[in-house]
Design a protein around this motif. Structure first.
Motif, mmCIF file in Angstrom:
data_model
loop_
_atom_site.group_PDB
_atom_site.id
_atom_site.type_symbol
_atom_site.label_atom_id
_atom_site.label_comp_id
_atom_site.label_asym_id
_atom_site.label_seq_id
_atom_site.Cartn_x
_atom_site.Cartn_y
_atom_site.Cartn_z
ATOM 1 N N LEU A 1 0.788 -1.160 0.022
ATOM 2 C CA LEU A 1 -0.080 -0.134 0.060
ATOM 3 C C LEU A 1 1.067 1.467 0.073
ATOM 4 O O LEU A 1 0.400 2.159 -0.621
ATOM 5 C CB LEU A 1 -0.953 -0.106 1.304
ATOM 6 C CG LEU A 1 -2.136 -1.092 1.091
ATOM 7 C CD1 LEU A 1 -2.979 -1.319 2.378
ATOM 8 C CD2 LEU A 1 -2.924 -0.679 -0.172
ATOM 9 N N LEU A 2 2.061 1.226 0.657
ATOM 10 C CA LEU A 2 2.790 2.124 0.573
ATOM 11 C C LEU A 2 3.365 2.612 -0.772
ATOM 12 O O LEU A 2 3.431 3.744 -1.172
ATOM 13 C CB LEU A 2 4.097 2.095 1.456
ATOM 14 C CG LEU A 2 5.148 3.067 1.647
ATOM 15 C CD1 LEU A 2 4.489 4.400 2.042
ATOM 16 C CD2 LEU A 2 6.455 2.829 2.351
ATOM 17 N N ASN A 3 3.755 1.677 -1.536
ATOM 18 C CA ASN A 3 3.984 1.535 -2.874
ATOM 19 C C ASN A 3 3.084 2.077 -3.868
ATOM 20 O O ASN A 3 3.349 3.126 -4.859
ATOM 21 C CB ASN A 3 4.702 0.367 -3.479
ATOM 22 C CG ASN A 3 6.046 0.018 -2.880
ATOM 23 O OD1 ASN A 3 6.844 1.017 -2.679
ATOM 24 N ND2 ASN A 3 6.217 -1.095 -2.680
ATOM 25 N N VAL A 4 1.773 1.758 -3.527
ATOM 26 C CA VAL A 4 0.485 2.183 -4.446
ATOM 27 C C VAL A 4 0.331 3.602 -4.064
ATOM 28 O O VAL A 4 0.193 4.352 -5.014
ATOM 29 C CB VAL A 4 -0.631 1.312 -3.917
ATOM 30 C CG1 VAL A 4 -1.985 1.851 -4.618
ATOM 31 C CG2 VAL A 4 -0.650 -0.087 -4.369
ATOM 32 N N LEU A 5 0.294 4.174 -2.839
ATOM 33 C CA LEU A 5 -0.119 5.568 -2.379
ATOM 34 C C LEU A 5 0.883 6.354 -2.540
ATOM 35 O O LEU A 5 0.768 7.502 -2.481
ATOM 36 C CB LEU A 5 -0.828 5.373 -1.023
ATOM 37 C CG LEU A 5 -2.225 4.676 -0.818
ATOM 38 C CD1 LEU A 5 -2.435 4.338 0.409
ATOM 39 C CD2 LEU A 5 -3.202 5.527 -1.788
ATOM 40 N N GLY A 6 2.126 6.160 -2.334
ATOM 41 C CA GLY A 6 3.273 7.033 -2.101
ATOM 42 C C GLY A 6 2.980 8.080 -0.880
ATOM 43 O O GLY A 6 2.878 7.801 0.041
ATOM 44 N N ILE B 1 -1.153 6.786 4.805
ATOM 45 C CA ILE B 1 -1.345 6.831 6.080
ATOM 46 C C ILE B 1 -0.532 6.081 6.967
ATOM 47 O O ILE B 1 -0.641 4.995 6.977
ATOM 48 C CB ILE B 1 -2.942 6.867 6.525
ATOM 49 C CG1 ILE B 1 -4.020 7.813 5.755
ATOM 50 C CG2 ILE B 1 -3.220 7.210 7.913
ATOM 51 C CD1 ILE B 1 -5.211 7.295 5.836
ATOM 52 N N GLN B 2 0.199 6.642 7.746
ATOM 53 C CA GLN B 2 1.130 5.950 8.815
ATOM 54 C C GLN B 2 0.332 5.531 10.086
ATOM 55 O O GLN B 2 -0.456 6.104 10.496
ATOM 56 C CB GLN B 2 2.306 6.674 9.149
ATOM 57 C CG GLN B 2 3.018 6.943 8.104
ATOM 58 C CD GLN B 2 4.036 5.753 7.640
ATOM 59 O OE1 GLN B 2 4.272 4.929 8.509
ATOM 60 N NE2 GLN B 2 4.655 5.771 6.484
ATOM 61 N N PRO B 3 0.651 4.391 10.592
ATOM 62 C CA PRO B 3 -0.045 4.128 11.870
ATOM 63 C C PRO B 3 0.060 5.062 12.985
ATOM 64 O O PRO B 3 1.442 5.497 13.020
ATOM 65 C CB PRO B 3 0.448 2.723 12.268
ATOM 66 C CG PRO B 3 0.723 2.230 11.096
ATOM 67 C CD PRO B 3 1.224 3.323 10.098
ATOM 68 N N TYR B 4 -0.729 5.424 13.928
ATOM 69 C CA TYR B 4 -0.521 6.371 15.064
ATOM 70 C C TYR B 4 -0.531 5.703 16.540
ATOM 71 O O TYR B 4 -1.394 4.854 16.681
ATOM 72 C CB TYR B 4 -1.416 7.373 14.983
ATOM 73 C CG TYR B 4 -1.275 8.501 16.147
ATOM 74 C CD1 TYR B 4 -0.375 9.422 15.981
ATOM 75 C CD2 TYR B 4 -1.788 8.437 17.226
ATOM 76 C CE1 TYR B 4 0.020 10.174 17.026
ATOM 77 C CE2 TYR B 4 -1.911 9.301 18.216
ATOM 78 C CZ TYR B 4 -0.717 10.124 17.991
ATOM 79 O OH TYR B 4 -0.472 11.148 19.154
ATOM 80 N N PHE B 5 0.580 5.377 17.030
ATOM 81 C CA PHE B 5 0.866 4.654 18.184
ATOM 82 C C PHE B 5 0.948 5.132 19.324
ATOM 83 O O PHE B 5 0.800 4.524 20.652
ATOM 84 C CB PHE B 5 2.239 3.319 18.074
ATOM 85 C CG PHE B 5 2.171 2.709 16.979
ATOM 86 C CD1 PHE B 5 1.049 1.601 16.608
ATOM 87 C CD2 PHE B 5 2.973 2.822 15.814
ATOM 88 C CE1 PHE B 5 1.023 0.963 15.749
ATOM 89 C CE2 PHE B 5 3.199 1.881 14.648
ATOM 90 C CZ PHE B 5 2.010 1.083 14.611
ATOM 91 N N ASN B 6 1.116 6.696 19.420
ATOM 92 C CA ASN B 6 1.532 7.278 20.743
ATOM 93 C C ASN B 6 0.082 7.254 21.334
ATOM 94 O O ASN B 6 0.144 7.682 22.898
ATOM 95 C CB ASN B 6 1.731 8.827 20.294
ATOM 96 C CG ASN B 6 2.962 8.975 19.656
ATOM 97 O OD1 ASN B 6 3.768 8.220 19.680
ATOM 98 N ND2 ASN B 6 3.329 10.183 18.694
#
Length: 83
Positions: free
Chosen positions: A66-71, A75-80
């Motif tokens: 998905l990172l390659n498809v969306l560039g 959306i990055q996961p938010y773990f904070n």
């Protein structure tokens, strides 16, 4: 079969994968076809039906694709907020 319980971090990753699928206008079937698996396997991984090692391996594959498809729109996961 005993279902594996996703950790809070894995739940966040699964949610982010679903959000990125929606954002890319792809479906779990598209993801399955890309990896040569079944839609059921993709959906089961996102629900936590596999052990930790298998779940994390599939999540990493889905995220990389998905990172390659969306560039830059990925959306990055938010773990904070998980602690």
């Amino acid at each position: 079969m005993i279902q594996y319980q996703l950790t809070p971090t894995e739940r966040e990753r699964a949610t982010t994968i679903r959000a990125n699928l929606t954002r890319s206008k792809l479906t779990t079937l598209d993801l399955a076809k890309h990896f040569g698996t079944s839609r059921t396997l993709v959906q089961d991984a996102l629900k936590g039906r596999y052990n930790e090692k298998t779940t994390n391996a599939w999540f990493t594959k889905y995220e990389d694709y998905l990172l390659n498809v969306l560039g830059v729109r990925y959306i990055q996961p938010y773990f904070n907020d998980l602690n």
